[in-house]
Design an enzyme around this catalytic site. Structure first.
Site, PDB file in Angstrom:
ATOM      1  N   ASP A 215       0.975  -9.008   6.062  1.00  0.00           N
ATOM      2  CA  ASP A 215      -0.032  -9.045   4.998  1.00  0.00           C
ATOM      3  C   ASP A 215      -0.374 -10.495   4.667  1.00  0.00           C
ATOM      4  O   ASP A 215      -0.475 -11.319   5.567  1.00  0.00           O
ATOM      5  CB  ASP A 215       0.480  -8.287   3.770  1.00  0.00           C
ATOM      6  N   HIS A 278      -2.287 -10.029  -2.867  1.00  0.00           N
ATOM      7  CA  HIS A 278      -2.224  -8.756  -2.146  1.00  0.00           C
ATOM      8  C   HIS A 278      -0.873  -8.541  -1.455  1.00  0.00           C
ATOM      9  O   HIS A 278      -0.266  -7.467  -1.547  1.00  0.00           O
ATOM     10  CB  HIS A 278      -3.364  -8.713  -1.127  1.00  0.00           C
ATOM     11  N   SER A 608      -4.350   0.102   0.605  1.00  0.00           N
ATOM     12  CA  SER A 608      -3.313  -0.925   0.772  1.00  0.00           C
ATOM     13  C   SER A 608      -2.108  -0.636  -0.103  1.00  0.00           C
ATOM     14  O   SER A 608      -0.976  -0.965   0.251  1.00  0.00           O
ATOM     15  CB  SER A 608      -3.868  -2.305   0.401  1.00  0.00           C
TER      16      SER A 608
END
Length: 811
Positions: A215, A278, A608
């Protein structure tokens, strides 16, 4: 353009591989296709041509004498196709005029045969007896290898033109040459909403489980990654890219970053540290430790933690402003060699056509992981609600869609006429009831910037006139997710948005905002046009119960799987809406520059966020069953999932909503391994070259492999695409493995719509031992009246219920 050259398995050491790649590039860079298309001539190709080859390629011959005046020096190589690769032992020959009758620049001393994949060719070194004056030429530009894959498979990343890429793809040993395309990253109460409380029974092996997160990096100081009470991991082959601003601990045991083009932005951390939020968010969902009193400025207050709080995390940072295929592939290469147990990949190419598996780097990387017993969990994508929008769908991974949970946020708006309307957003700002002037974006275009009402009504960036907007609440028409940026940049006090799309989740905005229905927005506009002094205020959001949950998130990408229509995707759904989890304190909570709120926790939504819920659940299962295969773990999750009846079709939710506790003891599993997937690929009539591009094994072939149809891959679900809705006749073969009671008898129960007959033979499976395999055939005969119909098969022994969805469709 940057390309990934995938070589499969070369079985050579790293230095030899690099030399091999550099020699390949010399061949590719040496002559353009137009120069090589006229066939051999004495001037172009004066090298002996024992193989009767027809075309000439160029090789840049570099003097071994550093003082040589001509360096590099191009010579021509005759080859219409790359002959078989030679081994180094065959290349160590001495000088010979027969072997090296090419022109040689001054100071040449000897000639030897060099390894220039894929065939041996003469390489010129100083040899006085061969002195000739070379024709005038412009040396080709040398371009460096940006990255090479060396741990779990072989290949490299390099800049090539389209012509050079095409030439590279034809070279022997090259499995595939793919553009280095961009991908996108696809988050308290979420675990409780699926009946998986923090007090759930744990296995002591949990602390040995390692989840690899591919990620955007991680914020190591987050309280979610405190390593108090954790010893060193038992087995770990990885490393930590420690630096002045980043260190690992016994929770984050490994961390690496990848940026093959070396182009960083000013705000990037050139380390595994997360600058976007994120990566931290998804890692803490999967394996964060419980943090009490976590919230986003009071919203979502509670204990935030992951599925497996004592599991370890290995971080592979591939996402910066985008997530490049070359970096993702490098991360897979390292993660496999490092020895992770589960890979969580909340990344994919949204708005891309569904690609064949051999053209999909995530699918290829996941296949390599599978061959080492590593399960890859992927996000389905955020391109819903249309069908056929899946980003990740390979049959050896888990593809995860997003569902809502019983929490939502509403934001009330009060107008100067005392009318109140309720919109949606996550608004942490408090205007304290103060009234602000109200203006419609369409009435405030930034004319000096070349904007008109057609753009300012959507409040696009720089479309609004700051003089007219500053200090006011702006009414904007919904167009896309960046709608508030224009108002924010123009200095607005707040934003009201009117629209109908994606109303099942609230977004975080950088200023007070509320997303109203189009109907309510019309009332606001009517009021605004009825008075010269229109005013409004926006209240802080309220957290309320969502009685419609669980439902599939509107953004969640849908099937069917266009590459393999008879494999149902997505596999599962998990909570992906309004998820509170750890955050990078370098990143604005709205992800919009200028938002000064920097917090340790944030509320985020998307597939996600659903993906690490399943990654964590898979790790939880593996802690109890460390020898289970990736397919067995996926089967356990799918056959115990809660079907979302009356919530759409299986193309939205697959087998249903995960239930991790039940999945630990599923009763039966549908198992499969690398060989089964190769048989499946061969059954898809894949070429040998494309098969090897997936397996990375240059010996892979379908010539001596039993081929199976997609319907006969041992998958925990059944999908059948038909061409005629009135004449259906198909069969599926499956094998189940007993992982429940040693002596048990399972009986089949089928639920099917009218006009569709589904039979199971045998309908009773008597097991006498754990690990025993029994096979059955499911047949479907009849007709359907709708484009998509749903059915199900349940195996029941009185203790375990093993459910598989069945979908028949003509879409």
């Amino acid at each position: 353009m940057t390309y990934i050259v995938y070589m499969g398995n070369l079985n050579i050491d790293e230095d030899s591989a690099l030399s091999h790649y550099e020699s390949m590039l010399e061949v590719v860079y040496g002559k353009t296709p137009s120069e090589a298309s006229d066939g051999p001539s004495s001037q172009q190709c004066n090298v002996p041509n024992p193989l009767n080859e027809e075309f000439c390629y160029a090789y840049s011959c570099q003097s071994s004498d550093p003082a040589a005046t001509v360096n590099p020096f191009p010579i021509s190589i005759c080859s219409s196709r790359p002959p078989a690769r030679e081994t180094p032992s065959k290349a160590s020959v001495g000088p010979s005029s027969q072997q090296c009758n090419v022109p040689n620049p001054p100071n040449e001393r000897f000639c030897s045969i060099g390894i220039v994949p894929p065939s041996p060719i003469p390489v010129c070194h100083p040899l006085p007896s061969f002195h000739q004056t070379p024709a005038a030429t412009t040396p080709p530009a040398r371009r460096e290898i940006l990255h090479h894959y060396k741990r779990s498979f072989n290949g490299f990343v390099v800049e090539l033109t389209e012509e050079e890429a095409a030439r590279m793809a034809e070279m022997d040993g090259v499995v595939s040459v793919l553009p280095n395309e961009m991908n996108q990253p696809h988050t308290t109460r979420s675990w409780d909403s699926i009946d998986f409380p923090k007090e759930t029974k744990r296995n002591e092996n949990e602390s040995n489980i390692i989840i690899g997160v591919i990620d955007g990096g991680i914020w190591p100081e987050s309280p979610s990654f405190d390593d108090k009470g954790l010893d060193h991991p038992r087995i770990w082959n990885g490393s930590c890219n420690s630096s002045n601003n980043f260190t690992c601990n016994n929770k984050i045991i490994g961390a690496k970053y990848y940026k093959t083009n070396k182009k960083f932005s000013p705000n990037d951390f050139i380390s595994p540290r997360d600058s976007k939020g994120h990566g931290t968010h998804v890692a803490s969902i999967a394996a964060g430790i419980p943090v009490r009193n976590a919230s986003m400025l009071g919203f979502g207050l509670g204990t935030a933690g992951g599925a497996v709080p004592s599991a370890r995390i290995a971080v592979y940072k591939v996402c910066w402003d985008d997530c490049r295929n070359s970096d993702i592939f490098a991360a897979f290469d390292d993660a496999i060699a490092d020895g992770v147990d589960i890979l969580s990949v909340s990344v994919g190419c949204d708005n891309c056509p569904q690609r064949e598996y051999f053209n999909n780097k995530i699918a290829i990387g996941a296949f390599h992981a599978l061959s080492k017993g590593i399960l890859t969990v992927t996000s389905a994508g955020n391109e819903g609600p249309p069908y056929k929008t899946l980003s990740n769908f390979s049959p050896w991974t888990i593809s995860v869609g997003a569902s809502t949970m019983d929490r939502k946020f509403v934001t009330k708006v009060k107008l100067g006429n005392n009318k109140t309307y309720e919109g949606i957003s996550i608004n942490t700002f408090d205007l304290k009831g103060d009234m602000y002037p109200l203006i419609y974006g369409g009435d405030a275009p930034n004319i000096t910037g070349g904007n008109e009402t057609s753009s300012s009504r959507f409040c696009e960036p720089y479309s609004l006139d700051p003089v007219l907007v500053q200090g006011k609440i702006v009414l904007c028409d919904h167009k896309n997710r960046t709608i508030v940026v224009g108002a924010f940049l123009a200095g607005a006090a707040g934003v009201l948005i009117r629209g109908e799309e994606n109303r099942d989740f609230g977004q975080v905005f950088p200023l007070p905002a509320s997303y109203l229905t189009w109907h309510d927005g019309d009332h606001v506009l009517s009021y605004l046009n009825s008075t010269r002094n229109a005013t409004a205020t926006i209240y802080r959001s309220e957290e309320v119960k969502d009685t419609s949950a669980p439902a599939v998130f509107s953004f969640s990408s849908r099937g069917p799987n266009l590459v393999t229509p008879d494999i149902l995707k997505p596999d599962l759904v998990a909570p992906g809406v309004h998820i509170l989890a750890g955050w990078s304190e370098s990143a604005p909570v709205s992800n919009i520059a200028g938002d000064e709120r920097k917090l340790p926790f944030n509320i985020y939504s998307g597939t996600s966020m659903a993906c690490p819920h399943v990654s964590g659940a898979a790790a939880y299962i593996k802690s109890f069953h460390p020898t289970w295969s990736p397919a067995a773990i996926r089967s356990a999750l799918m056959t115990t999932a809660k079907p979302l009846i009356n919530q759409g079709t299986e193309f939205e939710y697959g087998a249903g909503l995960i239930d991790p506790i039940k999945a630990v003891n599923p009763g039966l599993v549908y198992d499969a391994g690398e060989t089964d997937y190769i048989k499946f690929l061969c059954g898809q009539n894949i070429t040998e070259k494309h098969l090897r591009s997936i397996t990375g094994d240059n010996t892979s072939s379908c010539n001596h492999t039993t081929r199976i149809e997609a319907r006969d891959l041992n998958y925990p679900s059944f999908a059948l695409r038909i061409r005629s809705t009135n004449s259906i006749n198909a069969t599926f073969s499956r094998t189940v493995t007993n992982v429940g009671s040693p002596k048990s008898t399972y009986k089949a129960t089928v639920t099917a719509p009218e006009r569709l007959s589904i039979q199971v033979n045998p309908s009773v499976l008597p097991f006498t031992d754990v690990g025993q395999n029994l096979t059955f055939v499911l047949s479907i005969v009849g007709a359907i009246e709708k484009p998509v119909v749903s059915a199900s098969l349940v195996w029941n022994d009185g203790k375990f219920k093993v459910r598989s969805p069945i979908v028949v469709y003509s879409m």
